[in-house]
Design a protein around this motif. Structure first.
Motif, PDB file in Angstrom:
ATOM      1  N   ALA A  28       0.825  -1.206   0.000  1.00 16.14           N
ATOM      2  CA  ALA A  28       0.000   0.000   0.000  1.00 16.14           C
ATOM      3  C   ALA A  28       0.860   1.257   0.000  1.00 16.14           C
ATOM      4  N   LEU A  29       2.007   1.174   0.663  1.00 16.57           N
ATOM      5  CA  LEU A  29       2.907   2.322   0.701  1.00 16.57           C
ATOM      6  C   LEU A  29       3.370   2.690  -0.701  1.00 16.57           C
ATOM      7  N   CYS A  49      -2.672  13.154   1.197  1.00 21.19           N
ATOM      8  CA  CYS A  49      -1.867  12.007   0.755  1.00 21.19           C
ATOM      9  C   CYS A  49      -0.625  11.855   1.642  1.00 21.19           C
ATOM     10  N   ASP A  50       0.027  12.955   1.999  1.00 14.80           N
ATOM     11  CA  ASP A  50       1.196  12.896   2.878  1.00 14.80           C
ATOM     12  C   ASP A  50       0.820  12.320   4.243  1.00 14.80           C
ATOM     13  N   GLU A  51      -0.322  12.713   4.764  1.00 16.06           N
ATOM     14  CA  GLU A  51      -0.773  12.172   6.047  1.00 16.06           C
ATOM     15  C   GLU A  51      -1.036  10.675   5.944  1.00 16.06           C
ATOM     16  N   LEU A  52      -1.624  10.282   4.800  1.00 13.94           N
ATOM     17  CA  LEU A  52      -1.872   8.852   4.587  1.00 13.94           C
ATOM     18  C   LEU A  52      -0.562   8.069   4.551  1.00 13.94           C
ATOM     19  N   LEU A  53       0.432   8.586   3.837  1.00  9.35           N
ATOM     20  CA  LEU A  53       1.733   7.919   3.760  1.00  9.35           C
ATOM     21  C   LEU A  53       2.347   7.738   5.143  1.00  9.35           C
ATOM     22  N   LYS A  54       2.318   8.792   5.944  1.00 15.02           N
ATOM     23  CA  LYS A  54       2.901   8.711   7.284  1.00 15.02           C
ATOM     24  C   LYS A  54       2.132   7.731   8.167  1.00 15.02           C
TER      25      LYS A  54
END
Length: 360
Positions: A28-29, A49-54
């Motif tokens: 998923a990453l 999107c950045d929050e999701l990645l973190k």
């Protein structure tokens, strides 16, 4: 298949499920990273999107911990001595060499970088040099030559032996015997530069992770070397010797090594490093017989193994694998060789670790 999957009682601690979740989160990453690239190209707000990645990175770390057990303390290697040199411990010599280029730019065929290292006592280092000299006198009539990869496997220069296949085979057998008979412990780190840039450097997901390929490699290798020193029956002080590459390059290596002993890493504290490692590097030129020859051979094999997604068996790989540091299950810094990033090739890596004795 792991021990967990073979457990007749099933998976009472949920470790197999946690491992599966961690693998899915790793995939998923990659998808989320691709989404971020597309959003940037579309000049669209990437905040969510950045929050999701973190969030994915944090959850993957949680699932990995559930799958592999408790992460040991960052301060686990500290000793109750204010200045380690006062103990007068015997020395463990770690000889280091590299293969590939650590610069971030992609060059076809050089999208990988490796550090290889061998740990020997001073007595065994002397014995290695004697054995190496004997082989050089037998095949070349002098001891000034240096064993060097990839010239050896490509039969280049002195190693061509006039295209005499019998002599080439005899030389290979002698080198195999040299590796087998020398008492050393192997360490190394292979960096997949493109995967690192895509998954970590560009996304900026891990604030503790250095952005420099060489710094990552030396940090991960020394985390494993310190684990070896701290858990060995005889407590030795680590002394590092690199193949000299030039005044500026040597100074850069010295700088990053000093920074490691001052700042530590996410997994090992600065004091933990200083308790087990001498505070300066040593350098030696590529000349004559020296244990850095072994590190040179190992770093080349590790480069090729990393390049081949850890599924090949380079020329001396099986011999070096028998001597790789391994403690317990080999996870979380307890195995001498690390490939990074590894989320998409973990099965191949764990298969190799089991073959080296890891209790997986």
């Amino acid at each position: 298949m792991s021990i967990i999957e073979n457990d007749p009682e099933g998976d009472p601690r949920g470790r197999r499920l946690a491992k599966n979740r961690a693998n899915l989160l790793a995939e998923a990453l990659g998808v989320a990273h691709s989404l971020g690239v597309l959003l940037r190209r579309a000049n669209f707000d990437e905040t969510l999107c950045d929050e999701l990645l973190k969030s994915i990175v944090r959850q993957e770390a949680i699932e990995l911990q559930r799958a592999h057990g408790r992460i040991e303390s960052r301060n686990r290697f500290k000793r109750g001595v204010p200045y380690s040199l006062l103990e007068g411990r015997p020395v463990s010599n770690l000889y280091v060499d590299e293969s590939g280029r650590s610069n971030p730019g992609y060059i076809p065929g050089l999208g990988f970088f490796s550090l290889g290292a061998v740990a020997l006592t001073e007595e065994e280092a002397d014995t290695y040099c004697d054995r190496s000299d004997e082989i050089k006198m037998r095949f070349f009539g002098n001891t000034q030559l240096t064993f060097h990869e990839p010239n050896m496997r490509n039969r280049a220069g002195e190693f061509y032996f006039g295209n005499n296949e019998h002599e080439q085979g005899a030389f290979d057998d002698a080198i195999a015997g040299l590796i087998e008979e020398t008492d050393f412990v192997a360490f190394g780190v292979g960096i997949r530069k493109q995967a690192f840039a895509k998954e970590f450097a560009e996304a900026g997901l891990d604030p503790y992770l250095p952005s420099d390929v060489y710094v990552i490699a030396i940090s991960m290798m020394l985390e494993r070397y310190v684990d070896f020193l701290a858990n060995s029956p005889e407590k030795r002080m680590g002394r590092l010797t690199f193949e000299g590459q030039g005044a500026k390059e040597d100074a850069y290596h010295q700088l990053e090594y000093a920074r490691l002993l001052i700042e530590g890493t996410q997994w090992v504290s600065d004091k933990g490093f200083r308790q087990w490692l001498e505070t300066g590097l040593r350098f030696t030129p590529k000349r004559g017989s020296h244990p850095t020859e072994l590190a040179d051979m190992l770093s080349r094999d590790l480069f090729e193994w990393t390049r081949d997604d850890c599924e090949s068996s380079p020329k001396w790989w099986e011999l070096f694998s028998r001597k790789m540091y391994c403690r317990g299950d080999g996870r979380m810094g307890k195995f001498g060789v690390k490939v990074f990033p590894d989320s998409d090739i973990r099965e191949a890596i764990e298969l190799h670790r089991r073959g080296c004795g890891a209790d997986l």
